[in-house]
Design a protein around this motif. Sequence first.
Motif, PDB file in Angstrom:
ATOM      1  N   VAL A 105       0.859  -1.188   0.000  1.00 27.34           N
ATOM      2  CA  VAL A 105       0.000   0.000   0.000  1.00 27.34           C
ATOM      3  C   VAL A 105       0.892   1.233   0.000  1.00 27.34           C
ATOM      4  N   VAL A 106       0.724   2.075  -1.029  1.00 29.17           N
ATOM      5  CA  VAL A 106       1.571   3.259  -1.199  1.00 29.17           C
ATOM      6  C   VAL A 106       0.673   4.494  -1.222  1.00 29.17           C
ATOM      7  N   SER A 107       1.050   5.503  -0.478  1.00 30.68           N
ATOM      8  CA  SER A 107       0.253   6.731  -0.457  1.00 30.68           C
ATOM      9  C   SER A 107       0.286   7.405  -1.827  1.00 30.68           C
ATOM     10  N   TYR A 108      -0.719   8.224  -2.065  1.00 32.78           N
ATOM     11  CA  TYR A 108      -0.843   8.926  -3.341  1.00 32.78           C
ATOM     12  C   TYR A 108       0.404   9.765  -3.634  1.00 32.78           C
ATOM     13  N   GLU A 109       0.856  10.544  -2.667  1.00 32.71           N
ATOM     14  CA  GLU A 109       2.014  11.415  -2.854  1.00 32.71           C
ATOM     15  C   GLU A 109       3.291  10.620  -3.078  1.00 32.71           C
ATOM     16  N   ALA A 110       3.470   9.544  -2.310  1.00 32.48           N
ATOM     17  CA  ALA A 110       4.663   8.709  -2.465  1.00 32.48           C
ATOM     18  C   ALA A 110       4.687   8.040  -3.830  1.00 32.48           C
ATOM     19  N   CYS A 111       3.517   7.677  -4.324  1.00 30.60           N
ATOM     20  CA  CYS A 111       3.421   7.035  -5.632  1.00 30.60           C
ATOM     21  C   CYS A 111       3.855   7.998  -6.732  1.00 30.60           C
ATOM     22  N   LEU A 112       3.385   9.234  -6.670  1.00 31.67           N
ATOM     23  CA  LEU A 112       3.770  10.224  -7.682  1.00 31.67           C
ATOM     24  C   LEU A 112       5.258  10.549  -7.601  1.00 31.67           C
ATOM     25  N   ALA A 113       5.797  10.607  -6.387  1.00 32.15           N
ATOM     26  CA  ALA A 113       7.230  10.864  -6.223  1.00 32.15           C
ATOM     27  C   ALA A 113       8.047   9.729  -6.820  1.00 32.15           C
ATOM     28  N   ASN A 114       7.630   8.491  -6.563  1.00 32.52           N
ATOM     29  CA  ASN A 114       8.306   7.325  -7.129  1.00 32.52           C
ATOM     30  C   ASN A 114       8.266   7.348  -8.656  1.00 32.52           C
ATOM     31  N   MET A 115       7.108   7.683  -9.210  1.00 30.53           N
ATOM     32  CA  MET A 115       6.955   7.785 -10.656  1.00 30.53           C
ATOM     33  C   MET A 115       7.918   8.815 -11.241  1.00 30.53           C
ATOM     34  N   PHE A 116       7.992   9.996 -10.613  1.00 28.98           N
ATOM     35  CA  PHE A 116       8.840  11.074 -11.117  1.00 28.98           C
ATOM     36  C   PHE A 116      10.308  10.665 -11.135  1.00 28.98           C
ATOM     37  N   PHE A 117      10.815  10.152 -10.023  1.00 27.46           N
ATOM     38  CA  PHE A 117      12.247   9.869  -9.941  1.00 27.46           C
ATOM     39  C   PHE A 117      12.652   8.688 -10.827  1.00 27.46           C
ATOM     40  N   VAL A 118      11.810   7.665 -10.932  1.00 27.52           N
ATOM     41  CA  VAL A 118      12.129   6.534 -11.813  1.00 27.52           C
ATOM     42  C   VAL A 118      12.209   7.002 -13.261  1.00 27.52           C
ATOM     43  N   TYR A 119      11.207   7.766 -13.702  1.00 29.68           N
ATOM     44  CA  TYR A 119      11.204   8.253 -15.078  1.00 29.68           C
ATOM     45  C   TYR A 119      12.323   9.268 -15.328  1.00 29.68           C
ATOM     46  N   HIS A 120      12.581  10.117 -14.342  1.00 28.70           N
ATOM     47  CA  HIS A 120      13.602  11.160 -14.529  1.00 28.70           C
ATOM     48  C   HIS A 120      14.978  10.557 -14.775  1.00 28.70           C
ATOM     49  N   PHE A 121      15.368   9.595 -13.955  1.00 27.23           N
ATOM     50  CA  PHE A 121      16.720   9.052 -14.108  1.00 27.23           C
ATOM     51  C   PHE A 121      16.815   8.103 -15.303  1.00 27.23           C
ATOM     52  N   MET A 122      15.709   7.461 -15.687  1.00 28.17           N
ATOM     53  CA  MET A 122      15.705   6.726 -16.949  1.00 28.17           C
ATOM     54  C   MET A 122      15.930   7.695 -18.110  1.00 28.17           C
ATOM     55  N   ASN A 123      15.278   8.845 -18.046  1.00 28.67           N
ATOM     56  CA  ASN A 123      15.442   9.865 -19.070  1.00 28.67           C
ATOM     57  C   ASN A 123      16.870  10.388 -19.096  1.00 28.67           C
ATOM     58  N   MET A 124      17.475  10.579 -17.934  1.00 26.83           N
ATOM     59  CA  MET A 124      18.846  11.059 -17.858  1.00 26.83           C
ATOM     60  C   MET A 124      19.827  10.061 -18.497  1.00 26.83           C
ATOM     61  N   GLN A 125      19.594   8.771 -18.271  1.00 31.24           N
ATOM     62  CA  GLN A 125      20.442   7.753 -18.896  1.00 31.24           C
ATOM     63  C   GLN A 125      20.366   7.843 -20.412  1.00 31.24           C
ATOM     64  N   SER A 126      19.145   7.972 -20.928  1.00 30.18           N
ATOM     65  CA  SER A 126      18.941   8.039 -22.362  1.00 30.18           C
ATOM     66  C   SER A 126      19.573   9.297 -22.959  1.00 30.18           C
ATOM     67  N   LEU A 127      19.359  10.446 -22.323  1.00 29.56           N
ATOM     68  CA  LEU A 127      19.896  11.701 -22.841  1.00 29.56           C
ATOM     69  C   LEU A 127      21.417  11.741 -22.756  1.00 29.56           C
ATOM     70  N   THR A 128      21.985  11.131 -21.721  1.00 29.49           N
ATOM     71  CA  THR A 128      23.441  11.127 -21.586  1.00 29.49           C
ATOM     72  C   THR A 128      24.093  10.320 -22.714  1.00 29.49           C
ATOM     73  N   LEU A 129      23.422   9.275 -23.177  1.00 31.13           N
ATOM     74  CA  LEU A 129      23.954   8.512 -24.303  1.00 31.13           C
ATOM     75  C   LEU A 129      23.982   9.357 -25.575  1.00 31.13           C
ATOM     76  N   ILE A 130      23.032  10.290 -25.716  1.00 33.50           N
ATOM     77  CA  ILE A 130      23.081  11.220 -26.851  1.00 33.50           C
ATOM     78  C   ILE A 130      24.306  12.120 -26.740  1.00 33.50           C
ATOM     79  N   VAL A 131      24.585  12.591 -25.534  1.00 29.11           N
ATOM     80  CA  VAL A 131      25.738  13.467 -25.307  1.00 29.11           C
ATOM     81  C   VAL A 131      27.037  12.731 -25.647  1.00 29.11           C
ATOM     82  N   LEU A 132      27.135  11.468 -25.248  1.00 26.99           N
ATOM     83  CA  LEU A 132      28.337  10.686 -25.557  1.00 26.99           C
ATOM     84  C   LEU A 132      28.455  10.427 -27.058  1.00 26.99           C
ATOM     85  N   ALA A 133      27.313  10.251 -27.732  1.00 25.43           N
ATOM     86  CA  ALA A 133      27.338  10.097 -29.195  1.00 25.43           C
ATOM     87  C   ALA A 133      27.812  11.389 -29.848  1.00 25.43           C
ATOM     88  N   TYR A 134      27.354  12.524 -29.346  1.00 26.67           N
ATOM     89  CA  TYR A 134      27.798  13.830 -29.847  1.00 26.67           C
ATOM     90  C   TYR A 134      29.304  13.995 -29.648  1.00 26.67           C
TER      91      TYR A 134
END
Length: 329
Positions: free
Chosen positions: A95-124
């Motif tokens: 059981v996860v609170s509403y606020e904790a769920c949104l926080a978990n969603m944000f940080f998981v997606y954010h760092f996945m996005n950072m991994q993807s964008l950093t690979l573009i930087v290394l390609a550049y």
Amino acid sequence: MSSMQSNSSANVTFVPFFINGFFNMSHAKYYYVFLSLVYVVTVLGNSFIMCIIYLARRLHTAKYIAVFHLALSDLCGSSALIPKVIDTFLFEHQVVSYEACLANMFFVYHFMNMQSLTLIVLAYDRLVAICFPLRYHAIVTKLAMFLIIGVMWIFSVTYLSVLVGFVNTLSFCRSVVINSYFCDQGLIYRLACNENYLNVLMGKISFGLLMCTPLILIIITYFCIALALLKIAHGADRIKAVKTCTSHLMLVAILYLPVLSNNIAAATTPIHPNIRLINNSLTQTIPPMLNPIIYTLKTEEVMQSIKELCKRSRVCATIEIHMKYSGRI
């Protein structure tokens, strides 16, 4: 899950969610123990590569600022996901609170996005190094790299804040059971009992913008690199240039191929929910574990820096034995 707080003015119902995850899966606890081991290796590996970059002066370059950022993103991404999965399922805190769920969603997606964008930087970085070698140090500077990474963070935080914020437009009056291992936005908006058009649209835009677009840009980058390599007269120089791209290409393949394979399989073939969740969780957790290993074993500059640091360290012999053993594997 019966307690609810309604905000009628925004037509939003704040409820705790129930993370269902791997339902009716035999011996599931062994998989969670496996994820724990993956997390330990991820923490040790990425911490090791960050320490090497910090301690070795020869690695204080613009390129290794991006490599350091990739290791940091891998470490933070795994920390946002795996410990929560272990706590949720192994210790049955589903059981996860509403606020904790949104926080978990944000940080998981954010760092996945950072991994993807950093690979573009290394390609550049590889594009400039191979196509404009004489101007490389003037174009790819430390200041430029910090600015690029700063823009990436601003873009990711802003976009994902909007994405997560749209969840607040939803009202949950039926099921609050999320059949996933984390607070997945794509599953949460399907639980809503009011109009979820904006959330569906944002989900589709997110996949195209944050996953497909980086891969397309990397493919275009390597197409330009291939054209430049064909113009190199000497075969030895061409091979040397290709070797500088090997580590990055492996990271790209490890991150993107499983994601694309999972999405294609899910769209074309009926897959058992547990198999889909296992595939998705491995796609998110295995690349951060492998990235530092690849950069350690496949990058000559990093290996040379480790040897130089070993000469100044009392534990030189221990680390050299470990590196030789890893090399044989």
